[in-house]
Enzyme design. Structure first.
Site, PDB file in Angstrom:
ATOM      1  N   HIS A 172      41.822  37.952  36.265  1.00 13.06           N
ATOM      2  CA  HIS A 172      41.727  38.882  35.134  1.00 13.06           C
ATOM      3  C   HIS A 172      40.538  39.831  35.304  1.00 13.06           C
ATOM      4  CE1 HIS A 172      42.016  40.318  31.046  1.00 13.06           C
ATOM      5  NE2 HIS A 172      40.841  39.824  30.719  1.00 13.06           N
TER       6      HIS A 172
HETATM    7  C1  HEM Z   1      34.574  37.346  31.044  1.00 12.10           C
HETATM    8  C2  HEM Z   1      34.933  38.472  31.430  1.00 12.10           C
HETATM    9  C3  HEM Z   1      36.125  39.263  30.978  1.00 12.10           C
HETATM   10  C4  HEM Z   1      36.280  40.568  31.290  1.00 12.10           C
HETATM   11  C5  HEM Z   1      35.350  41.425  32.132  1.00 12.10           C
HETATM   12  C6  HEM Z   1      37.505  41.013  30.673  1.00 12.10           C
HETATM   13  C7  HEM Z   1      37.983  42.304  30.715  1.00 12.10           C
HETATM   14  C8  HEM Z   1      39.114  42.780  30.068  1.00 12.10           C
HETATM   15  C9  HEM Z   1      39.543  44.155  30.025  1.00 12.10           C
HETATM   16  C10 HEM Z   1      38.796  45.301  30.666  1.00 12.10           C
HETATM   17  C11 HEM Z   1      40.703  44.219  29.329  1.00 12.10           C
HETATM   18  C12 HEM Z   1      41.526  45.486  29.027  1.00 12.10           C
HETATM   19  C13 HEM Z   1      42.597  45.722  30.066  1.00 12.10           C
HETATM   20  C14 HEM Z   1      43.425  46.947  29.753  1.00 12.10           C
HETATM   21  O1  HEM Z   1      43.298  47.522  28.692  1.00 12.10           O
HETATM   22  O2  HEM Z   1      44.242  47.347  30.588  1.00 12.10           O
HETATM   23  C15 HEM Z   1      41.026  42.882  28.913  1.00 12.10           C
HETATM   24  C16 HEM Z   1      42.148  42.508  28.205  1.00 12.10           C
HETATM   25  C17 HEM Z   1      42.479  41.222  27.883  1.00 12.10           C
HETATM   26  N1  HEM Z   1      41.674  40.108  28.056  1.00 12.10           N
HETATM   27 FE1  HEM Z   1      39.888  40.045  29.015  1.00 12.10          FE
HETATM   28  N2  HEM Z   1      38.084  39.967  30.008  1.00 12.10           N
HETATM   29  C18 HEM Z   1      37.271  38.866  30.160  1.00 12.10           C
HETATM   30  C19 HEM Z   1      37.522  37.605  29.636  1.00 12.10           C
HETATM   31  C20 HEM Z   1      38.689  37.216  29.008  1.00 12.10           C
HETATM   32  C21 HEM Z   1      39.003  35.863  28.589  1.00 12.10           C
HETATM   33  C22 HEM Z   1      38.083  34.668  28.758  1.00 12.10           C
HETATM   34  C23 HEM Z   1      40.255  35.905  28.045  1.00 12.10           C
HETATM   35  C24 HEM Z   1      41.083  34.796  27.455  1.00 12.10           C
HETATM   36  C25 HEM Z   1      40.792  33.555  27.420  1.00 12.10           C
HETATM   37  C26 HEM Z   1      40.716  37.274  28.099  1.00 12.10           C
HETATM   38  C27 HEM Z   1      41.951  37.694  27.648  1.00 12.10           C
HETATM   39  C28 HEM Z   1      42.393  39.004  27.657  1.00 12.10           C
HETATM   40  C29 HEM Z   1      43.711  39.413  27.195  1.00 12.10           C
HETATM   41  C30 HEM Z   1      44.819  38.484  26.682  1.00 12.10           C
HETATM   42  C31 HEM Z   1      43.756  40.806  27.326  1.00 12.10           C
HETATM   43  C32 HEM Z   1      44.951  41.734  26.994  1.00 12.10           C
HETATM   44  C33 HEM Z   1      45.943  41.733  28.127  1.00 12.10           C
HETATM   45  C34 HEM Z   1      45.309  42.167  29.410  1.00 12.10           C
HETATM   46  O3  HEM Z   1      44.877  43.305  29.518  1.00 12.10           O
HETATM   47  O4  HEM Z   1      45.218  41.307  30.314  1.00 12.10           O
HETATM   48  N3  HEM Z   1      39.746  38.046  28.687  1.00 12.10           N
HETATM   49  N4  HEM Z   1      40.039  42.018  29.374  1.00 12.10           N
END
Ligand code: HEM
Length: 232
Positions: A172
């Site tokens: 991710h």
């Molecule tokens: C720790 C560092 C993390 C970073 C740098 C990060 C970064 C991001 C970013 C940049 C997006 C937006 C993507 C887009 O708009 O196209 C996003 C979306 C999301 N994040 Fe994270 N995230 C982190 C941790 C997590 C964790 C721990 C979870 C769940 C347990 C999570 C679940 C999600 C979900 C479900 C989305 C929406 C779907 C997707 O874009 O994958 N994230 N994240």
């Protein structure tokens, strides 16, 4: 929709989605660090981050409940955009094009692509498994009341679910950095129209359609107002 909004691009995540996501992200990283610290001596030094081995062991499950609570809210709010569609299957079949940046060959996708949806579903599976198994083995509150077999099964489930969640998180974060503009979307909330069109064409079209409808309604309102003024 006002002019300034249009110039600022398209809203991808409202402020609560962003705060919610970063609360989860921060607590998740804390869980990984404290969890690894009590899982294997190799990571023992991480206990220093939490004030020593005993505080690390005590605080880990509390962070877990905190994370799971906010995750539940996010999971509900992101449910609809994470449902698998026909074009997602095509996207997965073309994973070679995804990985070699041949974006122009990919089918147009909605707000999230199949990779993002997989992250969602993997987390939606692993977080409840972690929570339930974690509660079973939680000393001194719940564990003493649990049958021995439950404790054994829960300890194994907890470790495997954590492994799956950590791998998912690494993928991710890697994708978030790789697809330039994503981090900005989750920090500032908005993306440029060009970004939306390139990466999530169907979502872009939907948003444009919404904007057109709002503008048409505003125009109709304006002409109706002018007509009212003109009639004596
Ligand atoms: C720790 C560092 C993390 C970073 C740098 C990060 C970064 C991001 C970013 C940049 C997006 C937006 C993507 C887009 O708009 O196209 C996003 C979306 C999301 N994040 Fe994270 N995230 C982190 C941790 C997590 C964790 C721990 C979870 C769940 C347990 C999570 C679940 C999600 C979900 C479900 C989305 C929406 C779907 C997707 O874009 O994958 N994230 N994240």
């Amino acid at each position: 929709m006002s002019h300034s909004n249009r110039e600022r691009g398209i809203l991808r995540y409202d402020w609560w989605s962003r705060v919610n996501h970063w609360l989860i992200a921060f607590s998740f990283v804390m869980l990984v660090l404290s969890g690894l610290a009590i899982f294997h001596p190799y990571f023992w030094s991480f206990t220093g981050l939490f004030g020593g081995p005993i505080p690390t062991r005590i605080i880990h499950p509390f962070i877990g409940v905190f994370m799971a609570f906010f995750f539940l809210i996010m999971a509900v709010r992101f449910f609809k955009v994470s449902l698998i569609k026909r074009y997602d299957i095509q996207w997965v079949k073309q994973i070679g094009d995804v990985l070699s940046n041949r974006d122009e060959r990919l089918p147009p996708v909605g707000k999230n692509n199949a990779g993002q949806k997989m992250v969602y579903w993997l987390m939606v599976t692993s977080v409840p498994l972690l929570l339930i198994s974690g509660i079973v083995i939680w000393q001194p509150y719940f564990a003493p009341a649990m049958p021995r077999l439950w404790l054994r099964v829960a300890a194994v489930v907890h470790a495997y679910a954590a492994f799956a969640a950590i791998i998912t998180l690494i993928i991710h974060i890697y994708s978030a950095i790789w697809v330039k503009g994503s981090i900005r979307a989750m920090v500032q909330g908005r993306v440029s129209k060009a970004w939306a069109k390139h990466h999530h064409n169907l979502w872009y079209e939907e948003e444009m359609e919404k904007q057109r409808r709002v503008e048409d309604a505003a125009k109709r309102e304006e002409t109706a107002g002018q007509q009212r003024q003109q009639t004596p």
